[in-house]
Scaffold this motif. Structure first.
Motif, PDB file in Angstrom:
ATOM      1  N   ASP A 113     -17.213   9.072  -4.037  1.00 60.71           N
ATOM      2  CA  ASP A 113     -17.821   9.160  -5.365  1.00 60.71           C
ATOM      3  C   ASP A 113     -16.806   9.510  -6.451  1.00 60.71           C
ATOM      4  OD1 ASP A 113     -20.217   8.698  -6.493  1.00 60.71           O
ATOM      5  OD2 ASP A 113     -20.918  10.787  -6.416  1.00 60.71           O
ATOM      6  N   ASP A 114     -15.505   9.424  -6.135  1.00 60.12           N
ATOM      7  CA  ASP A 114     -14.503   9.884  -7.093  1.00 60.12           C
ATOM      8  C   ASP A 114     -13.299   8.941  -7.041  1.00 60.12           C
ATOM      9  OD1 ASP A 114     -12.442  11.211  -8.426  1.00 60.12           O
ATOM     10  OD2 ASP A 114     -13.155  13.198  -7.832  1.00 60.12           O
ATOM     11  N   ALA A 115     -13.245   8.039  -8.036  1.00 59.47           N
ATOM     12  CA  ALA A 115     -12.201   6.998  -8.021  1.00 59.47           C
ATOM     13  C   ALA A 115     -10.798   7.591  -8.130  1.00 59.47           C
ATOM     14  CB  ALA A 115     -12.455   6.010  -9.147  1.00 59.47           C
ATOM     15  N   GLU A 116     -10.670   8.738  -8.828  1.00 60.94           N
ATOM     16  CA  GLU A 116      -9.320   9.315  -8.961  1.00 60.94           C
ATOM     17  C   GLU A 116      -8.805   9.840  -7.626  1.00 60.94           C
ATOM     18  OE1 GLU A 116      -8.479  11.905 -12.263  1.00 60.94           O
ATOM     19  OE2 GLU A 116      -9.872  10.768 -13.506  1.00 60.94           O
ATOM     20  N   LEU A 117      -9.720  10.376  -6.831  1.00 60.74           N
ATOM     21  CA  LEU A 117      -9.300  10.824  -5.494  1.00 60.74           C
ATOM     22  C   LEU A 117      -8.855   9.619  -4.660  1.00 60.74           C
ATOM     23  CD1 LEU A 117     -11.874  13.561  -4.347  1.00 60.74           C
ATOM     24  CD2 LEU A 117      -9.568  13.863  -5.268  1.00 60.74           C
ATOM     25  N   VAL A 118      -9.538   8.515  -4.838  1.00 60.14           N
ATOM     26  CA  VAL A 118      -9.158   7.315  -4.078  1.00 60.14           C
ATOM     27  C   VAL A 118      -7.755   6.871  -4.488  1.00 60.14           C
ATOM     28  CG1 VAL A 118      -9.786   4.942  -3.477  1.00 60.14           C
ATOM     29  CG2 VAL A 118     -11.586   6.624  -3.933  1.00 60.14           C
ATOM     30  N   THR A 119      -7.490   6.863  -5.792  1.00 63.74           N
ATOM     31  CA  THR A 119      -6.156   6.444  -6.254  1.00 63.74           C
ATOM     32  C   THR A 119      -5.074   7.356  -5.669  1.00 63.74           C
ATOM     33  OG1 THR A 119      -7.150   5.706  -8.330  1.00 63.74           O
ATOM     34  CG2 THR A 119      -4.771   5.929  -8.305  1.00 63.74           C
ATOM     35  N   ALA A 120      -5.336   8.665  -5.712  1.00 60.20           N
ATOM     36  CA  ALA A 120      -4.338   9.610  -5.188  1.00 60.20           C
ATOM     37  C   ALA A 120      -4.085   9.340  -3.694  1.00 60.20           C
ATOM     38  CB  ALA A 120      -4.818  11.042  -5.398  1.00 60.20           C
ATOM     39  N   PHE A 121      -5.145   9.056  -2.965  1.00 54.76           N
ATOM     40  CA  PHE A 121      -5.049   8.772  -1.526  1.00 54.76           C
ATOM     41  C   PHE A 121      -4.242   7.485  -1.286  1.00 54.76           C
ATOM     42  CE2 PHE A 121      -7.030   6.924   2.365  1.00 54.76           C
ATOM     43  CZ  PHE A 121      -6.748   7.937   3.255  1.00 54.76           C
ATOM     44  N   LEU A 122      -4.565   6.447  -2.064  1.00 53.68           N
ATOM     45  CA  LEU A 122      -3.863   5.175  -1.883  1.00 53.68           C
ATOM     46  C   LEU A 122      -2.388   5.284  -2.281  1.00 53.68           C
ATOM     47  CD1 LEU A 122      -6.526   2.558  -3.100  1.00 53.68           C
ATOM     48  CD2 LEU A 122      -5.863   3.099  -0.756  1.00 53.68           C
ATOM     49  N   ARG A 123      -2.094   6.140  -3.237  1.00 52.70           N
ATOM     50  CA  ARG A 123      -0.677   6.313  -3.617  1.00 52.70           C
ATOM     51  C   ARG A 123       0.120   6.904  -2.454  1.00 52.70           C
ATOM     52  NH1 ARG A 123       1.096   5.581  -8.573  1.00 52.70           N
ATOM     53  NH2 ARG A 123       2.840   6.992  -8.213  1.00 52.70           N
ATOM     54  N   VAL A 124      -0.532   7.758  -1.657  1.00 54.81           N
ATOM     55  CA  VAL A 124       0.171   8.320  -0.488  1.00 54.81           C
ATOM     56  C   VAL A 124       0.294   7.256   0.601  1.00 54.81           C
ATOM     57  CG1 VAL A 124       0.041  10.046   1.360  1.00 54.81           C
ATOM     58  CG2 VAL A 124      -0.466  10.694  -0.998  1.00 54.81           C
ATOM     59  N   THR A 125      -0.806   6.559   0.916  1.00 52.08           N
ATOM     60  CA  THR A 125      -0.733   5.567   1.994  1.00 52.08           C
ATOM     61  C   THR A 125       0.156   4.386   1.601  1.00 52.08           C
ATOM     62  OG1 THR A 125      -2.792   4.541   1.258  1.00 52.08           O
ATOM     63  CG2 THR A 125      -2.977   6.163   2.999  1.00 52.08           C
ATOM     64  N   ASN A 126       0.367   4.213   0.292  1.00 56.39           N
ATOM     65  CA  ASN A 126       1.284   3.158  -0.166  1.00 56.39           C
ATOM     66  C   ASN A 126       2.710   3.677  -0.355  1.00 56.39           C
ATOM     67  OD1 ASN A 126       0.103   0.273  -1.141  1.00 56.39           O
ATOM     68  ND2 ASN A 126      -1.502   1.817  -0.982  1.00 56.39           N
ATOM     69  N   MET A 127       2.965   4.887   0.079  1.00 55.94           N
ATOM     70  CA  MET A 127       4.287   5.504   0.073  1.00 55.94           C
ATOM     71  C   MET A 127       4.881   5.693  -1.327  1.00 55.94           C
ATOM     72  SD  MET A 127       5.958   3.971   3.511  1.00 55.94           S
ATOM     73  CE  MET A 127       4.922   2.567   3.633  1.00 55.94           C
ATOM     74  N   LEU A 128       3.999   5.856  -2.307  1.00 58.93           N
ATOM     75  CA  LEU A 128       4.478   6.153  -3.651  1.00 58.93           C
ATOM     76  C   LEU A 128       4.518   7.650  -3.884  1.00 58.93           C
ATOM     77  CD1 LEU A 128       2.538   3.244  -5.116  1.00 58.93           C
ATOM     78  CD2 LEU A 128       4.883   3.679  -5.816  1.00 58.93           C
ATOM     79  N   ASP A 129       3.660   8.392  -3.205  1.00 52.65           N
ATOM     80  CA  ASP A 129       3.621   9.851  -3.361  1.00 52.65           C
ATOM     81  C   ASP A 129       3.689  10.520  -1.992  1.00 52.65           C
ATOM     82  OD1 ASP A 129       3.400   9.765  -6.095  1.00 52.65           O
ATOM     83  OD2 ASP A 129       1.214   9.907  -6.108  1.00 52.65           O
ATOM     84  N   ASP A 130       4.150  11.750  -2.016  1.00 55.23           N
ATOM     85  CA  ASP A 130       4.202  12.578  -0.824  1.00 55.23           C
ATOM     86  C   ASP A 130       2.779  13.087  -0.520  1.00 55.23           C
ATOM     87  OD1 ASP A 130       6.266  14.218   0.831  1.00 55.23           O
ATOM     88  OD2 ASP A 130       4.733  15.668   0.160  1.00 55.23           O
ATOM     89  N   PRO A 131       2.427  13.304   0.773  1.00 57.18           N
ATOM     90  CA  PRO A 131       1.090  13.804   1.074  1.00 57.18           C
ATOM     91  C   PRO A 131       0.730  15.097   0.345  1.00 57.18           C
ATOM     92  CG  PRO A 131       2.205  13.140   3.081  1.00 57.18           C
ATOM     93  CD  PRO A 131       3.202  13.019   1.971  1.00 57.18           C
ATOM     94  N   SER A 132       1.759  15.866  -0.069  1.00 55.22           N
ATOM     95  CA  SER A 132       1.461  17.121  -0.775  1.00 55.22           C
ATOM     96  C   SER A 132       0.704  16.839  -2.083  1.00 55.22           C
ATOM     97  CB  SER A 132       2.747  17.907  -1.061  1.00 55.22           C
ATOM     98  OG  SER A 132       3.603  17.112  -1.847  1.00 55.22           O
ATOM     99  N   ALA A 133       0.798  15.591  -2.580  1.00 60.59           N
ATOM    100  CA  ALA A 133       0.078  15.238  -3.815  1.00 60.59           C
ATOM    101  C   ALA A 133      -1.437  15.323  -3.618  1.00 60.59           C
ATOM    102  CB  ALA A 133       0.460  13.821  -4.253  1.00 60.59           C
ATOM    103  N   LEU A 134      -1.876  15.332  -2.369  1.00 63.17           N
ATOM    104  CA  LEU A 134      -3.319  15.427  -2.106  1.00 63.17           C
ATOM    105  C   LEU A 134      -3.787  16.876  -2.009  1.00 63.17           C
ATOM    106  CD1 LEU A 134      -3.718  12.630   0.619  1.00 63.17           C
ATOM    107  CD2 LEU A 134      -3.886  12.437  -1.864  1.00 63.17           C
TER     108      LEU A 134
END
Ligand code: FAD
Length: 458
Positions: free
Chosen positions: A407-428
């Motif tokens: 129910d939260d598109a911003e959480l999805v973006t943050a998650f996809l940024r990690v799985t796409n190797m753009l961000d470190d998991p600590s970003a979650l």
């Protein structure tokens, strides 16, 4: 590095994605690069024996596409010209996790739907035009040669795949093993008196079955595809992507011995059990363009070369030869691209201690994509692998995260940024994100209690 400073000869064993990316990196520092592959390499995009996954569905993560564009300017245009599909990975692709649709939205992460043979073909065409690079096919690497004191690798023993051909040796200042998951480096190094790298495994006994259909504009309501992950209690998955040449590929996957049947009715029944009917609809109505192709992937394997006390000089291992991931996370080509970039950066500094520096830095690079696999696959109690209190906690947190992300598109973006190797998991795990996850999870739980069928798994 300008051409005056390029010197020496480098050999790359394996002319697939990782080997070609290694050649691109080496072309900045070496005068001559020879890539040997044991297959006969096709002149146009085509599946081949040495890359058995080439008939399976492939997609390119956002970070992988960016790095490939950086290394080969015009790469995305070349793919697009061949008909590959590009799209926002959150609005143009639907993601089902734990049986729930993650909220679509604009992420700015652009991925590509293209067949594995097309991606390799475009990369190979770019690499073949680089100064100093020669690609030699039908040459099987059988072992290494080394100096008398065994401290430095000096070349590769080859068998040319031609009638009557005998073994030959090719000498080089640097040899790179990019022979994929079946790499013989652990044995070759051991034969030379070095240790074998520790192999870490996450075993989920996955099976993939891909089938190509004719794409119709109404498929997925015009989106590029749908990804539906397996989760504990439901070891079945699906993935579908629109690709070039008017094709759409459906993959039906299974964990822990679960497998989709190969016949039409069986596939349809299997697809109907998934959280979305996107796959079943295409299987039911679309025209198949090829037979379904099955492939087993028993385990993700990571070889820890960085832990070896002693390493020979003049030798590197990369790509699937170093770490082969559960393909469901779609990371292999992006990691190969990042390792290519890493090698280029390290060579730009100095050639000194290249092996030690490369293996250490590559190990750090692998921590995030390996963590993504561990976080997903080790949630299955039957999966084998090393579980730590930290990974268990993180995995539990991600289970709540998925509920909130419904129910939260911003959480999805943050998650996809990690799985796409753009961000470190600590970003979650920032305080703001943790608060949103907690609020979203509690809301999802309340709604689940009110409507028990909405949230199907925790
Ligand atoms: C089912 C499946 C689906 C996948 N889906 C995705 C996806 O969606 N996205 C993604 O990014 N990745 C995906 N991957 C992973 C991706 O295919 C690989 O990570 C990628 O191809 C890079 O592999 P590589 O170049 O290291 O090795 P490979 O592609 O395995 O190539 C190894 C090469 O070495 C050659 N070779 C082997 N031994 C020798 C020898 N002795 N001498 C000479 N040549 C040799 C082979 O002929 C081959 O060309 C998937 C993998 C599988 C199995």
């Amino acid at each position: 590095m300008d051409s005056q400073h390029r010197h020496g000869h480098a050999i790359v064993i394996g002319g697939s994605i990782s080997g070609l990316l290694a050649a691109r990196a080496l072309s900045e520092a070496f005068e001559r690069i020879t890539v040997f592959d044991r297959d006969e390499l096709p002149r146009s995009p085509a599946a081949r024996r040495g890359v058995p996954q080439s008939r399976q569905i492939h997609g390119l993560l956002a970070r992988g596409r960016e790095v490939l564009e950086q290394l080969f300017p015009g790469f995305s245009d070349d793919l697009a010209e061949a008909g590959a599909r590009f799209g926002d990975l959150q609005s143009d692709l639907h993601w089902y996790q734990d049986g729930l649709l993650l909220k679509p939205g604009a992420s700015g992460l652009i991925g590509a739907g293209a067949s594995r043979p097309l991606i390799e073909h475009v990369v190979r065409t770019h690499v073949a035009s680089l100064p100093g690079v020669t690609i030699v096919d039908r040459c099987d690497a059988r072992g290494l040669t080394a100096t008398a004191d065994l401290r430095r690798i000096t070349g590769v023993r080859l068998r040319v795949r031609a009638p009557g051909a005998t073994e030959a040796v090719a000498y080089a200042d640097l040899v790179v093993d990019a022979t994929g998951r079946g790499s013989r480096s652990p044995v070759w190094l051991e034969d030379l008196g070095y240790g074998r790298p520790r192999a870490e495994c996450i075993r989920v006994r996955a099976t993939y079955m891909s089938q190509v259909y004719r794409h119709e504009p109404h498929h997925f309501n015009g989106r590029m595809g749908t990804a539906c992950a397996a989760y504990p209690g439901t070891p079945r998955s699906g993935f579908a992507l629109v690709q070039e040449a008017g094709r759409v590929v459906i993959m039906l996957g299974g964990y822990l011995g679960t497998q989709a049947p190969r016949d039409h009715d069986g596939m349809l029944a299997y697809a109907r059990t998934l959280a979305t009917q996107d796959y079943a609809e295409i299987i039911r109505t679309a025209t198949p363009l090829a037979e379904p192709v099955k492939m087993q992937h028993p385990a993700s394997i990571r070889r820890h070369y960085e832990e070896l006390d002693r390493l020979p000089e003049g030798y590197l291992v990369l790509g699937d030869a170093m770490c082969s991931f559960n393909p469901v996370y779609g990371q292999g080509m992006a990691v190969a691209a990042l390792q290519g970039l890493l090698l280029m950066d390290l060579l730009a500094e100095t050639r000194e201690e290249l092996g030690r520096r490369f293996f250490n830095a590559a190990a750090r690079l692998l921590d995030t994509p390996w963590g993504v696999v561990a976080g997903g696959d080790l949630r299955f109690p039957e999966a084998e692998g090393t579980r730590t209190a930290r990974t268990e906690q993180f995995s539990e947190y991600l289970t709540r995260y998925r509920v909130a992300a419904h129910d939260d598109a911003e959480l999805v973006t943050a998650f996809l940024r990690v799985t796409n190797m753009l961000d470190d998991p600590s970003a979650l795990m920032t305080p703001e994100i943790v608060a949103r996850v907690t609020a979203g999870w509690l809301k999802g739980r309340e709604e689940d209690e009110a409507r028990p069928r909405r949230v199907t798994a925790r």
